[in-house]
Design a protein around this motif. Sequence first.
Motif, PDB file in Angstrom:
ATOM      1  N   GLU A  29       0.824  -1.211   0.000  1.00 13.09           N
ATOM      2  CA  GLU A  29       0.000   0.000   0.000  1.00 13.09           C
ATOM      3  C   GLU A  29       0.859   1.261   0.000  1.00 13.09           C
ATOM      4  O   GLU A  29       0.553   2.233  -0.684  1.00 13.09           O
ATOM      5  CB  GLU A  29      -0.953  -0.017   1.192  1.00 13.09           C
ATOM      6  N   SER A  30       1.949   1.228   0.760  1.00 11.44           N
ATOM      7  CA  SER A  30       2.869   2.368   0.788  1.00 11.44           C
ATOM      8  C   SER A  30       3.488   2.588  -0.581  1.00 11.44           C
ATOM      9  O   SER A  30       3.568   3.718  -1.072  1.00 11.44           O
ATOM     10  CB  SER A  30       3.947   2.123   1.835  1.00 11.44           C
ATOM     11  N   ARG A  31       3.919   1.499  -1.205  1.00 10.07           N
ATOM     12  CA  ARG A  31       4.505   1.599  -2.546  1.00 10.07           C
ATOM     13  C   ARG A  31       3.500   2.155  -3.544  1.00 10.07           C
ATOM     14  O   ARG A  31       3.801   3.050  -4.325  1.00 10.07           O
ATOM     15  CB  ARG A  31       4.991   0.217  -2.987  1.00 10.07           C
ATOM     16  N   ASN A  32       2.280   1.669  -3.491  1.00 14.28           N
ATOM     17  CA  ASN A  32       1.262   2.136  -4.428  1.00 14.28           C
ATOM     18  C   ASN A  32       0.928   3.605  -4.209  1.00 14.28           C
ATOM     19  O   ASN A  32       0.694   4.343  -5.164  1.00 14.28           O
ATOM     20  CB  ASN A  32       0.019   1.261  -4.330  1.00 14.28           C
ATOM     21  N   ALA A  33       0.906   4.043  -2.943  1.00 13.32           N
ATOM     22  CA  ALA A  33       0.661   5.456  -2.657  1.00 13.32           C
ATOM     23  C   ALA A  33       1.774   6.322  -3.234  1.00 13.32           C
ATOM     24  O   ALA A  33       1.515   7.392  -3.792  1.00 13.32           O
ATOM     25  CB  ALA A  33       0.538   5.670  -1.150  1.00 13.32           C
ATOM     26  N   LEU A  34       3.005   5.860  -3.113  1.00 16.46           N
ATOM     27  CA  LEU A  34       4.123   6.608  -3.693  1.00 16.46           C
ATOM     28  C   LEU A  34       4.002   6.713  -5.206  1.00 16.46           C
ATOM     29  O   LEU A  34       4.304   7.750  -5.790  1.00 16.46           O
ATOM     30  CB  LEU A  34       5.451   5.935  -3.345  1.00 16.46           C
ATOM     31  N   LEU A  35       3.562   5.640  -5.831  1.00 10.89           N
ATOM     32  CA  LEU A  35       3.435   5.646  -7.292  1.00 10.89           C
ATOM     33  C   LEU A  35       2.368   6.618  -7.767  1.00 10.89           C
ATOM     34  O   LEU A  35       2.430   7.103  -8.897  1.00 10.89           O
ATOM     35  CB  LEU A  35       3.140   4.234  -7.807  1.00 10.89           C
ATOM     36  N   ARG A  36       1.406   6.931  -6.913  1.00 13.83           N
ATOM     37  CA  ARG A  36       0.382   7.910  -7.275  1.00 13.83           C
ATOM     38  C   ARG A  36       0.902   9.339  -7.175  1.00 13.83           C
ATOM     39  O   ARG A  36       0.259  10.268  -7.651  1.00 13.83           O
ATOM     40  CB  ARG A  36      -0.840   7.740  -6.378  1.00 13.83           C
TER      41      ARG A  36
ATOM     42  N   PRO B 152       4.314  10.879  -8.087  1.00 14.50           N
ATOM     43  CA  PRO B 152       5.662  10.697  -8.635  1.00 14.50           C
ATOM     44  C   PRO B 152       6.720  11.627  -8.058  1.00 14.50           C
ATOM     45  O   PRO B 152       7.881  11.255  -7.948  1.00 14.50           O
ATOM     46  CB  PRO B 152       5.491  10.951 -10.128  1.00 14.50           C
ATOM     47  N   GLU B 153       6.350  12.844  -7.660  1.00 15.05           N
ATOM     48  CA  GLU B 153       7.340  13.780  -7.145  1.00 15.05           C
ATOM     49  C   GLU B 153       7.949  13.327  -5.827  1.00 15.05           C
ATOM     50  O   GLU B 153       9.062  13.684  -5.485  1.00 15.05           O
ATOM     51  CB  GLU B 153       6.727  15.163  -6.996  1.00 15.05           C
ATOM     52  N   SER B 154       7.210  12.521  -5.082  1.00 13.91           N
ATOM     53  CA  SER B 154       7.706  12.105  -3.773  1.00 13.91           C
ATOM     54  C   SER B 154       8.489  10.797  -3.808  1.00 13.91           C
ATOM     55  O   SER B 154       9.135  10.433  -2.831  1.00 13.91           O
ATOM     56  CB  SER B 154       6.536  11.962  -2.794  1.00 13.91           C
ATOM     57  N   ILE B 155       8.458  10.090  -4.929  1.00  5.46           N
ATOM     58  CA  ILE B 155       9.096   8.771  -5.003  1.00  5.46           C
ATOM     59  C   ILE B 155      10.596   8.846  -4.732  1.00  5.46           C
ATOM     60  O   ILE B 155      11.116   8.144  -3.874  1.00  5.46           O
ATOM     61  CB  ILE B 155       8.825   8.096  -6.357  1.00  5.46           C
ATOM     62  N   ALA B 156      11.300   9.685  -5.449  1.00  2.19           N
ATOM     63  CA  ALA B 156      12.754   9.753  -5.288  1.00  2.19           C
ATOM     64  C   ALA B 156      13.131  10.183  -3.881  1.00  2.19           C
ATOM     65  O   ALA B 156      14.032   9.611  -3.270  1.00  2.19           O
ATOM     66  CB  ALA B 156      13.355  10.706  -6.311  1.00  2.19           C
ATOM     67  N   LYS B 157      12.433  11.165  -3.353  1.00  2.00           N
ATOM     68  CA  LYS B 157      12.740  11.640  -1.997  1.00  2.00           C
ATOM     69  C   LYS B 157      12.487  10.549  -0.965  1.00  2.00           C
ATOM     70  O   LYS B 157      13.311  10.319  -0.078  1.00  2.00           O
ATOM     71  CB  LYS B 157      11.899  12.870  -1.678  1.00  2.00           C
ATOM     72  N   GLU B 158      11.382   9.864  -1.068  1.00  2.00           N
ATOM     73  CA  GLU B 158      11.046   8.793  -0.122  1.00  2.00           C
ATOM     74  C   GLU B 158      12.058   7.652  -0.187  1.00  2.00           C
ATOM     75  O   GLU B 158      12.500   7.150   0.841  1.00  2.00           O
ATOM     76  CB  GLU B 158       9.644   8.259  -0.417  1.00  2.00           C
TER      77      GLU B 158
END
Length: 83
Positions: free
Chosen positions: A43-50, A52-58
């Motif tokens: 669920e955390s991964r899927n939320a990040l994929l929604r 995109p700007e936060s993926i690299a930072k996370e």
Amino acid sequence: MHSGHTAAFAAYERRLRPFAERNQALATRGDTAVTPTTREQLESRNALLRDPESIAKEMATASAQAGRTAHSGLLLPEYAGVL
């Protein structure tokens, strides 16, 4: 410089093997966004994929908190001192 392609490939293998193995090990532990093993991780991964700007930072934050430096642990000789 190496005298032939066989020696050059062997040197390349010696230099990059440890780096590649450290990074491959990161993906096999099951605690990354790439390989979630629990519903919460999925669920955390899927939320990040929604978002995109936060993926690299996370991912960078999680890697730093876990002490994972393998992904940036290779400095090629021709760039030594440049970065």
